[in-house]
Each structure stands twice: as C-alpha cells, then as structure tokens.
Design a protein around this motif. Sequence first.
Motif, mmCIF file in Angstrom:
data_model
loop_
_atom_site.group_PDB
_atom_site.id
_atom_site.type_symbol
_atom_site.label_atom_id
_atom_site.label_comp_id
_atom_site.label_asym_id
_atom_site.label_seq_id
_atom_site.Cartn_x
_atom_site.Cartn_y
_atom_site.Cartn_z
ATOM 1 N N ILE A 133 -15.611 12.541 -45.318
ATOM 2 C CA ILE A 133 -16.770 11.712 -45.740
ATOM 3 C C ILE A 133 -17.433 12.262 -46.915
ATOM 4 O O ILE A 133 -17.502 11.610 -48.138
ATOM 5 C CB ILE A 133 -17.685 11.259 -44.519
ATOM 6 N N ASN A 134 -17.915 13.401 -46.552
ATOM 7 C CA ASN A 134 -18.291 14.292 -47.967
ATOM 8 C C ASN A 134 -17.469 14.548 -49.017
ATOM 9 O O ASN A 134 -17.720 14.184 -50.198
ATOM 10 C CB ASN A 134 -18.714 15.810 -47.483
ATOM 11 N N LYS A 135 -15.948 14.771 -48.684
ATOM 12 C CA LYS A 135 -15.167 15.105 -49.708
ATOM 13 C C LYS A 135 -15.001 13.849 -50.593
ATOM 14 O O LYS A 135 -14.935 13.658 -51.862
ATOM 15 C CB LYS A 135 -13.650 15.168 -49.192
ATOM 16 N N SER A 136 -14.767 12.761 -49.931
ATOM 17 C CA SER A 136 -14.629 11.277 -50.501
ATOM 18 C C SER A 136 -16.039 10.999 -51.379
ATOM 19 O O SER A 136 -15.843 10.378 -52.594
ATOM 20 C CB SER A 136 -14.350 10.004 -49.696
ATOM 21 N N LEU A 137 -17.079 11.418 -50.768
ATOM 22 C CA LEU A 137 -18.118 11.016 -51.812
ATOM 23 C C LEU A 137 -18.384 12.044 -52.958
ATOM 24 O O LEU A 137 -18.777 11.479 -54.008
ATOM 25 C CB LEU A 137 -19.619 11.329 -50.947
ATOM 26 N N ARG A 138 -18.016 13.131 -52.841
ATOM 27 C CA ARG A 138 -18.106 14.041 -54.003
ATOM 28 C C ARG A 138 -16.941 13.462 -55.134
ATOM 29 O O ARG A 138 -17.203 13.709 -56.259
ATOM 30 C CB ARG A 138 -17.762 15.572 -53.584
ATOM 31 N N ALA A 139 -15.801 13.181 -54.630
ATOM 32 C CA ALA A 139 -14.779 12.556 -55.532
ATOM 33 C C ALA A 139 -15.257 11.416 -56.351
ATOM 34 O O ALA A 139 -15.140 11.299 -57.365
ATOM 35 C CB ALA A 139 -13.385 12.334 -54.806
ATOM 36 N N LYS A 140 -16.039 10.403 -55.591
ATOM 37 C CA LYS A 140 -16.570 9.394 -56.158
ATOM 38 C C LYS A 140 -17.533 9.544 -57.167
ATOM 39 O O LYS A 140 -17.600 9.311 -58.423
ATOM 40 C CB LYS A 140 -16.942 8.400 -55.248
ATOM 41 N N LEU A 141 -18.439 10.759 -56.805
ATOM 42 C CA LEU A 141 -19.462 11.163 -57.978
ATOM 43 C C LEU A 141 -19.009 11.958 -58.863
ATOM 44 O O LEU A 141 -19.544 11.659 -60.116
ATOM 45 C CB LEU A 141 -20.481 11.990 -57.205
ATOM 46 N N ARG A 142 -17.956 12.756 -58.776
ATOM 47 C CA ARG A 142 -17.065 13.348 -60.039
ATOM 48 C C ARG A 142 -16.483 12.249 -60.814
ATOM 49 O O ARG A 142 -16.713 12.307 -62.249
ATOM 50 C CB ARG A 142 -16.124 14.175 -59.485
ATOM 51 N N LEU A 143 -16.057 11.101 -60.393
ATOM 52 C CA LEU A 143 -15.338 10.224 -61.238
ATOM 53 C C LEU A 143 -16.221 9.363 -62.076
ATOM 54 O O LEU A 143 -16.146 9.226 -63.234
ATOM 55 C CB LEU A 143 -14.670 9.254 -60.341
ATOM 56 N N ALA A 144 -17.434 9.279 -61.253
ATOM 57 C CA ALA A 144 -18.609 8.373 -61.924
ATOM 58 C C ALA A 144 -19.059 9.385 -63.065
ATOM 59 O O ALA A 144 -19.524 8.827 -64.302
ATOM 60 C CB ALA A 144 -19.662 7.897 -61.124
ATOM 61 N N ALA A 145 -19.285 10.479 -62.785
ATOM 62 C CA ALA A 145 -19.934 11.513 -63.891
ATOM 63 C C ALA A 145 -19.065 11.640 -65.071
ATOM 64 O O ALA A 145 -19.333 11.519 -66.117
ATOM 65 C CB ALA A 145 -20.172 12.848 -63.216
#
Length: 187
Positions: A133-145
């Motif tokens: 869950i944490n990994k997918s959240l970080r990936a989404k945040l990196r993509l948004a950034a």
Amino acid sequence: MPYNIWCVGCGSMIAKGVRFNAEKKQVGNCYSTNIWSFTMKSACCQHEVVIQTDPKNCEYFIISGAQKKVEEFDTEDAETMVLPVDEERSKLANPFYRLEHQEEDLKKKKEAEPLLVRLQRVSDARHFDDYSINKSLRAKLRLAARKMGLGIRLLSASEEDTAAVKCVKFSSNFVINLSNEWLRHII
C-alpha cells in the motif's frame, strides 16, 4: 452552535459547530452550576440570536432569534439500532422477560453476523500488506510530482559523500555533529 438552527430573520440555516463571537453572561444557577446566556449576531442577516444553557437537562435551548432544526430519520434507512425506551429498559431488568426474548436476540445476532464478518475480512484484506500500500502511494506521489515539475534529481554517490556521511555522529540527545569538512562541502 450546539445544533443546526434556522435564523428567524432571513430563514437561512446555521450549521452545528459554526463559531460566533458571542456575548456571554450568567443569568442564573441550577444548584451550583451557572446558567449562561449567549447573545450573537447571525452571519447571514445580523439578526440577534440568544441561546441559553440548561444544565438540568444537559442541553441548550433557544431564547430568541432562531428555531431549532428538527431532524428526524428512519432507523432502518440510517442503518442504526433502535435504543429501548424506558418501559422496555425496565422490562430488560426482569430475568423472565430477558429469558423469553433471548432467542429473538440471538436470531438478530446471527442475521447480522455474516455482514460483520464480511466487513472485517474486507478491512483485513485492505490493511494486510502495509508495504505494498505504501509502495503504491509513493509511486502515485512521484508520478504526480513529475507531472507538476516537482521532481528532484539526485546526484550519483561520490567518495566525498561517503566520507562525509561517516563523520556524522548522533549523540544521545539527538543533536547532529558534523565535521568542518562536511560543513565546507555544504557551503
């Protein structure tokens, strides 16, 4: 505001929890507890609203300028339990009454149990693997950034960085000690 009200001046609703600058004054006592009156102006039309505490019943009541919004709902629609009225509560104290209605209560429990078990399984499945869950959240945040141009590119590691990191020492009170070479490197 202790609950939702209707302003008498303009007819608009003032929601529960809205804060006001109110004039507070003591208007009496109920045994040793003060009774307070709050006078405020409604934000919509500057109409004066007066609310008073009722310590005997642990409530507030409106003196003037507003009307309490009566909110009724069907317990089945809201998916809530109906609490027993005073008559039924006194009956529940009777052991024979409880024994007679115990089967009905067990039946209700068995009907509700599959839903509760299913909800617990869904909750457990969602929160079982914190890492993914944490990994997918970080990936989404990196993509948004990256889309917003907020990505920071890191330089590759060097021997100077490795040496500087080895100089960092943590004391027991969490103060970071850095060598002079590291400070010169930063400046």
